[in-house]
Enzyme design. Sequence first.
Site, short mmCIF file in Angstrom:
data_model
loop_
_atom_site.label_atom_id
_atom_site.label_comp_id
_atom_site.label_asym_id
_atom_site.label_seq_id
_atom_site.Cartn_x
_atom_site.Cartn_y
_atom_site.Cartn_z
N ARG A 1 57.10 -12.58 48.94
CA ARG A 1 56.32 -13.83 49.09
C ARG A 1 57.27 -14.97 48.78
O ARG A 1 57.82 -15.05 47.69
CB ARG A 1 55.12 -13.85 48.13
CG ARG A 1 54.46 -15.22 48.06
CD ARG A 1 53.15 -15.23 47.31
NE ARG A 1 52.09 -14.65 48.12
CZ ARG A 1 50.79 -14.82 47.89
NH1 ARG A 1 50.38 -15.53 46.85
NH2 ARG A 1 49.89 -14.26 48.67
N HIS B 1 50.66 -15.71 56.98
CA HIS B 1 50.14 -14.84 55.90
C HIS B 1 49.47 -13.63 56.56
O HIS B 1 48.25 -13.48 56.52
CB HIS B 1 49.15 -15.65 55.04
CG HIS B 1 48.76 -14.97 53.76
ND1 HIS B 1 49.37 -13.81 53.29
CD2 HIS B 1 47.80 -15.28 52.84
CE1 HIS B 1 48.81 -13.46 52.15
NE2 HIS B 1 47.86 -14.32 51.86
N GLN C 1 46.82 -11.10 54.86
CA GLN C 1 45.46 -11.59 54.67
C GLN C 1 44.59 -11.33 55.90
O GLN C 1 43.40 -11.04 55.80
CB GLN C 1 45.48 -13.09 54.35
CG GLN C 1 44.11 -13.67 54.06
CD GLN C 1 43.49 -13.16 52.78
OE1 GLN C 1 44.14 -13.14 51.75
NE2 GLN C 1 42.24 -12.73 52.83
N ASP D 1 40.64 -22.86 54.30
CA ASP D 1 41.64 -22.57 53.26
C ASP D 1 41.87 -23.88 52.50
O ASP D 1 41.43 -24.95 52.94
CB ASP D 1 42.93 -22.07 53.94
CG ASP D 1 43.99 -21.59 52.95
OD1 ASP D 1 43.66 -21.38 51.76
OD2 ASP D 1 45.15 -21.42 53.37
N CYS E 1 40.52 -17.10 52.21
CA CYS E 1 41.46 -16.13 51.63
C CYS E 1 41.49 -16.16 50.11
O CYS E 1 41.91 -15.19 49.49
CB CYS E 1 42.86 -16.34 52.21
SG CYS E 1 43.58 -17.96 51.80
N ARG F 1 41.78 -6.56 50.71
CA ARG F 1 43.25 -6.64 50.66
C ARG F 1 43.82 -5.29 50.22
O ARG F 1 44.85 -4.85 50.71
CB ARG F 1 43.70 -7.74 49.67
CG ARG F 1 43.36 -9.17 50.10
CD ARG F 1 44.12 -9.61 51.34
NE ARG F 1 45.55 -9.46 51.20
CZ ARG F 1 46.36 -10.36 50.62
NH1 ARG F 1 45.87 -11.48 50.19
NH2 ARG F 1 47.66 -10.16 50.54
#
Length: 300
Positions: free
Chosen positions: A104, A131, A134, A219, A259, A287
């Site tokens: 990340r 991402h 996700q 988001d 998310c 996840r």
Amino acid sequence: MKQSIRHFLSLLDLSPQEFKLLIKRAISLKNNRDPNYQPLKGKVLAMIFEKSSTRTRISFETGMAYFGGNALFLSPRDTQLGRGEPLEDSARVISSMVDCIMLRTHQHNTVTTFANFSSVPVINGLTELLHPCQLLADMQTYFELRGDITNKTVAWVGDGNNMCHSYINAAKLLKFNLNICCPKEFQPNSEIVQSAAQLITFFDNPTTAAKNADLVVTDVWASMGQEDEQKQREIAFADFQVTAEVMNQAKPDALFMHCLPAHRGEEVSAEVIDGPQSVVFQEAENRLHAQKALLELLLK
Ligand code: CP
Ligand code: NVA
């Protein structure tokens, strides 16, 4: 550079068929938990986090544990990466000792460089651009609750950010329509948009964008690394909140996803995120299941 290594830097590293199989596999792993199924016994995942994480870290770490393997949490503060050891050298060294690397980081080209010099699969655990992990969980959640998403309509409200870009990639693979509603100065990357242009419609008003949508997603207004822009973004995004009024425009059985982490009262009202159409906690749990399916695909 080793061509034969399978990385997961973008959803587009999967074919549409593989994406659907991964979703099905994640659902099956969730519904048939078998403690004796340990396909990654003896395998080690290195997880490099240059940004904070709750869900990504816990899901990868526990996913490896459930599968009989181990995960190492590596922070740049404690490794030589944080003191400027070249990425290329770090990728060679770390990949010589582990079976998979999750990274990340800030710039997307950090993960692509890392992958180019890694002798094991590299997973993008979030960059400023994408991402993809996700989206595995988001799509799993939609399939679990509503079935196939092909030809459905998803409304994206808010920042044209890494999550928005990953929704565009998902639309391209799974062939759903995507209504995008972002402030003018925060539109998604035009090349990514171009790659799925026939599936995308732009709106400047969230209530119009959500009309007849099957799924509404948003988001945070300021992503990790944009904390200094918080105040300025609160002004720019003031009219881009997912409220009950926005959800009322969507289909009666529409779902709401985010998310997480979320800021209630900014990108989404508390009424929506804590309301009956919100599936954010199922999405977060998924996840784990989606990543187990991904690790199995890359490592087994
Ligand atoms: N959604 C997500 O990636 O959460 P974390 O930042 O907690 O990993
Ligand atoms: N867009 C957010 C997603 C967090 C999971 C960020 O990059 O911070």
